[in-house]
Design an enzyme around this catalytic site. Structure first.
Site: not given
Ligand code: ARG
Length: 465
Positions: A160, A281, A287, A294
């Site tokens: 979970h 980025s 970043k 992804e």
């Protein structure tokens, strides 16, 4: 001798196709990818026509030479058929006739584009399945290389997405190795139904010529031939099975990707992504983005989409060939290209793009209540029924949480106040290292089990090479 290019279809047509319809109808824009298989299939067909006396050996030889010349032209980049060719089959036949004259027109004896395209697509898929299997193994090797280094590195295990029990990091990675092993086996199984020859089924009903389907199939390395001509030209089950196997590969890659993305976040910080496999980025200089996982996660959807597309394409088709089937190609080509790209990227990411942060992982497993089950197990081995022990430990966790203490920070008096069965050995029983190594059941995360599982995985990989 008539050396005019072959009429694409018969003299019954009086006007040419509307240009927009020609464009709409054509598949040459994508089925050019089948050219090498089309040439190979045609060569086998020509040899079969010679063997059965349907054409002469000289004619057969001219045809095969002509086909090989086209192969060279294609490889050198000088064979670029346009829309007028409609599809790869017409394009090859047209060029063949330009090259060797009227004898080129004999190639299509006892054959239809329907059995021809079925042959091409199977030869293509057979080769791609082999390539995908090799790539799956490359990906497995990359996972195993990390796993071998990290048998005794611990990582929190979740259910979970809540901390559950600590794990050997190798155990976690081996789960993905095992998924990939099933993917490999699934492809091996699909291959059995890809590798059946429809060549000689003709348009739908077979042919009046005394062909030898078995011989042509053998030349092409097919294991069997279709036993029913209607089924042979219109079956795409193998394409759907392949798309399903491909979808499951993507499910597995996508799950690993999701974990990588989480692990790379500030919140988890379990891994660092190396510069060679991550991007920055354009606006936020701090970043580093996990673009590879992804993209893999993102591309998964389109592979599922192709599976769905193929299923729906087939469901209402009356026997036998229908032009709808031309739609199978782009679905398969994109599936193959997507899965191959994802496997390659993930193998590289694992091999050089990701570093597990061992100190951070150690800190993570030391600072939670993921050893609570082991306290209950401890009491159970001292004769307290597990459910009773479970309830007691629930109280312990509650009071510990209240006082901001970890279980290992409770004093022996505090333990004994909960139950007199607790003794000083409770502290050893609940260290993360002990908690993991004690799960020594077959297939569990105990270090001995993980070492054996590593060996089994390596063995399976070796066996399938
Ligand atoms: N381009 C066609 C396809 O991809 C080849 C077969 C055409 N057959 C036909 N009867 N029109 O399916």
């Amino acid at each position: 001798m008539d050396t005019s290019p072959p009429q694409t279809w018969s003299q019954r047509f009086e006007t040419a196709l509307h240009p927009a319809i020609a464009q709409f109808n054509a598949s040459i824009g994508f089925d050019i990818q089948l050219i090498e298989y089309d040439l190979t299939g045609s060569e086998a067909h020509a040899k079969m026509l010679v063997k059965t006396g349907i054409i002469s050996p000289e004619e057969g030889q001219q045809i095969v030479h002509g086909l090989e010349a086209i192969r060279q032209e294609y490889r050198q980049g000088t064979f670029n058929p346009g829309i007028e060719a409609e599809d790869i089959h017409f394009a090859v036949e047209r060029r063949l006739t330009e090259l060797i004259g009227a004898v080129g027109k004999k190639l299509h004896t006892a054959r239809s584009r329907n059995d021809q395209v079925g042959t091409d697509i199977r030869l293509y898929l057979r080769a791609q399945i082999e390539a995908l299997q090799a790539q799956l193994q490359q990906y497995q090797r990359a996972l195993l290389a990390i796993a071998e280094e990290h048998v005794e590195t611990l990582i929190p295990g979740y259910t979970h997405l809540q901390r559950a029990q600590p794990l050997s990091l190798a155990h976690h990675l081996l789960a993905y190795v095992n998924m990939a092993q099933r993917d490999w086996e699934r492809l091996q199984d699909v291959q059995k139904r890809v590798n059946i020859s429809p060549l000689g089924c003709g348009a739908l009903a077979g042919t009046t010529f005394p062909i030898d389907r078995q011989y042509a199939a053998e030349l092409l390395g097919f294991e069997r031939v279709y036993g029913n001509s209607l089924d042979g030209v219109s079956d795409r089950d193998f394409a759907i099975e392949f798309a399903c196997a491909a979808s499951l590969i993507m499910v597995h890659l996508s799950r690993l990707s999701e974990e990588m993305i989480l692990w790379a976040s500030e919140e988890f910080s379990f891994v660092t992504l190396n510069d060679s496999c991550s991007t920055g980025s354009s606006i936020m200089p701090q970043k580093k983005n996990p673009d590879v996982p992804e993209l893999v996660r993102g591309k998964t959807g389109r592979v599922f989409g192709h599976l769905q597309g193929l299923l729906v394409m087939m469901k209402g088709l009356p026997l036998a060939y229908n032009k709808d089937l031309q739609e199978d190609k782009e679905a398969l080509f994109d599936t193959v290209q997507t899965v191959r790209g994802c496997l390659e990227a993930m193998a590289i990411l694992l091999a050089e793009g990701v570093t597990f942060r061992v100190p951070r992982l150690r800190q993570a497993v030391n600072e939670d209540y993921a050893n609570a089950t082991d306290v209950a197990d401890y009491l159970a081995t001292k004769g307290i029924p597990f459910r009773e022990a479970y309830n007691l430990v629930g109280q312990v966790v509650k009071t510990s949480l209240g006082s901001g203490k970890l279980l290992r920070e409770l004093t022996l008096e505090e333990w004994q106040a909960i139950h007199p069965a607790f003794e000083a050995d409770i502290y050893d029983a609940i260290t993360p290292q002990q908690v993991v190594s004690a799960r020594n059941s077959y297939g569990g995360t105990g270090f001995d089990q993980v070492r054996q599982a590593l060996q089994r995985a390596q063995q399976a990989l070796g066996d399938s090479e």
